[in-house]
Design a protein around this motif. Structure first.
Motif, PDB file in Angstrom:
ATOM      1  N   GLU A   1       0.991  -1.105   0.090  1.00  0.00           N
ATOM      2  CA  GLU A   1      -0.352  -0.085  -0.135  1.00  0.00           C
ATOM      3  C   GLU A   1       1.182   1.280   0.394  1.00  0.00           C
ATOM      4  OE1 GLU A   1      -3.162   2.246   2.733  1.00  0.00           O
ATOM      5  OE2 GLU A   1      -3.007   0.524   2.791  1.00  0.00           O
ATOM      6  N   GLU A   2       1.765   1.071   0.684  1.00  0.00           N
ATOM      7  CA  GLU A   2       2.573   2.321   1.157  1.00  0.00           C
ATOM      8  C   GLU A   2       3.711   2.372  -0.227  1.00  0.00           C
ATOM      9  OE1 GLU A   2       2.708   4.404   2.870  1.00  0.00           O
ATOM     10  OE2 GLU A   2       1.625   3.109   4.487  1.00  0.00           O
ATOM     11  N   LEU A   3       3.971   1.696  -1.140  1.00  0.00           N
ATOM     12  CA  LEU A   3       4.211   1.578  -2.248  1.00  0.00           C
ATOM     13  C   LEU A   3       3.731   1.991  -3.922  1.00  0.00           C
ATOM     14  CD1 LEU A   3       6.769  -1.093  -2.665  1.00  0.00           C
ATOM     15  CD2 LEU A   3       7.511   0.729  -2.676  1.00  0.00           C
ATOM     16  N   GLY A   4       2.573   2.388  -3.222  1.00  0.00           N
ATOM     17  CA  GLY A   4       1.007   3.019  -4.284  1.00  0.00           C
ATOM     18  C   GLY A   4       1.304   4.162  -4.205  1.00  0.00           C
ATOM     19  N   ASP A   5       1.047   4.250  -2.454  1.00  0.00           N
ATOM     20  CA  ASP A   5       1.111   5.571  -2.224  1.00  0.00           C
ATOM     21  C   ASP A   5       2.369   6.534  -2.753  1.00  0.00           C
ATOM     22  OD1 ASP A   5      -1.212   5.470  -0.746  1.00  0.00           O
ATOM     23  OD2 ASP A   5      -0.597   5.337   0.803  1.00  0.00           O
ATOM     24  N   VAL A   6       3.387   5.959  -2.636  1.00  0.00           N
ATOM     25  CA  VAL A   6       4.839   6.971  -3.328  1.00  0.00           C
ATOM     26  C   VAL A   6       5.058   7.171  -4.537  1.00  0.00           C
ATOM     27  CG1 VAL A   6       7.354   7.005  -3.464  1.00  0.00           C
ATOM     28  CG2 VAL A   6       6.066   6.644  -1.583  1.00  0.00           C
ATOM     29  N   LEU A   7       3.869   5.898  -4.808  1.00  0.00           N
ATOM     30  CA  LEU A   7       3.678   5.917  -7.181  1.00  0.00           C
ATOM     31  C   LEU A   7       3.052   6.794  -7.567  1.00  0.00           C
ATOM     32  CD1 LEU A   7       4.816   4.571  -9.677  1.00  0.00           C
ATOM     33  CD2 LEU A   7       2.829   3.303  -8.774  1.00  0.00           C
ATOM     34  N   LEU A   8       1.557   7.371  -6.471  1.00  0.00           N
ATOM     35  CA  LEU A   8       0.204   8.227  -6.523  1.00  0.00           C
ATOM     36  C   LEU A   8       1.722  10.347  -6.716  1.00  0.00           C
ATOM     37  CD1 LEU A   8      -1.952   9.413  -7.163  1.00  0.00           C
ATOM     38  CD2 LEU A   8      -1.944   9.233  -4.372  1.00  0.00           C
TER      39      LEU A   8
END
Length: 319
Positions: free
Chosen positions: A171-178
């Motif tokens: 989930e946090e990787l997705g937030d950084v990617l966002l």
């Protein structure tokens, strides 16, 4: 071949992330050999390419029973589902098959194209584009306004790594990617120097290839230390900096900043004595430099100790 043979229904799907017309060889073979090819959507993106290739496509939306009857005598009927899928048709076929009163044709789902690794990133770019245009909050954001969120998400990612929670890490990787995609989308609107997420990706691809000559070129590197030497040498040639301290962000946490400065000096073989002075700051600087020389990340070490202290506080509160 007899009229009693039930035939075959082929549902030919294709990924919307792959350009229309780029179908697999089994898909083209099936289309050319089919007795009928049906499509209910006159705007289906594959239609122009199929017709250009000489495949006759009928615009029709048959009921399940009509489709079964069309396959009688061993005929093959290919159906091109719409982007949302033809739930009404597939549910009808399932009901007929479950009734046990109808001789069903063979039902086959044939993927005409497959997503490549990273294909869902295209979805993210499209979703971000729509949000930027339609969301009252997102449409007003700027690089400066979003900067704090990039820091927060990076810290949360580090915490997920250190905690070892795989779901949280994803989930946090997705937030950084966002954050990356959001900033790139904002950058497209710059009136003087616009760039897109493709430009961002292209820049990092070029950098990675250039800094890995042992992978993409003729140089050799057998150990992680040799890889790091290649990386630093290529980086120095690219940046042409006057000081090893250039490029070190002074806004990062102080402990990490001290360790980074010590690392740059050590790698450059610069014998620079640590400044002396009164106060905790100079003692922390010395500890950070010693930790870096020992191969320890002082920032991570302090966080680990702080978490242990937090747990001790909670234990005391519970007692």
């Amino acid at each position: 071949m007899t009229l009693e043979e039930p035939g075959r229904v082929v549902l030919l799907t294709a990924s919307h992330r792959v350009a229309p017309g780029l179908l697999s060889w089994p898909a083209w073979q099936t289309l050319r050999a089919a007795d009928r090819v049906l499509c209910a959507d006159p705007g289906h993106p594959q239609l122009p390419y199929l017709r250009e290739a000489g495949v006759e496509v009928e615009l029709a939306e048959p009921e399940a029973r009509e489709l079964v009857e069309a396959c009688a005598g061993g005929r093959t009927v290919v159906v091109l589902p719409s982007g949302e899928g033809d739930r009404r048709l597939t549910d009808g076929l399932a009901r007929l098959a479950g009734s046990g009163r109808v001789a069903m044709p063979d039902l086959e789902l044939l993927p005409g194209s497959y997503d490549l690794p990273g294909a869902r990133l295209l979805d993210l770019v499209q979703v971000m584009d729509r949000i930027r245009r339609a969301c009252p909050w997102s449409s007003q954001q700027t690089h400066k306004g979003l900067a704090k969120y990039a820091l927060e998400e990076a810290y949360e990612l580090v915490e997920a790594v250190e905690e070892g929670d795989r779901d949280e890490l994803r989930e946090e990787l997705g937030d950084v990617l966002l954050q990356v995609v959001f900033h790139a989308r904002i950058a497209e609107e710059d009136p003087e120097e616009p760039f897109s997420v493709d430009d961002v990706a292209g820049t990092i691809v070029e950098k990675l290839i250039h800094r890995h000559p042992h992978v993409f070129g003729d140089e050799r590197a057998e150990t992680p230390e040799e890889v790091k030497e290649h990386w630093l040498r290529q980086k120095a040639a690219e940046k042409q900096r006057d000081s090893v301290t250039e490029g070190i962000p002074l806004g990062q946490p102080a402990l990490a900043l001290a360790a980074k400065l010590a690392s740059r000096a050590r790698i450059a073989s610069l014998d620079v004595p640590l400044p002396s002075g009164e106060g905790i700051g100079y003692r922390l600087l010395a500890l950070a430099a010693a930790a870096e020389a020992d191969g320890t990340d002082p920032e991570a070490a302090l966080r680990a100790a702080a978490r242990a202290y937090r747990d001790a506080i909670r234990t005391a509160e519970g007692a």
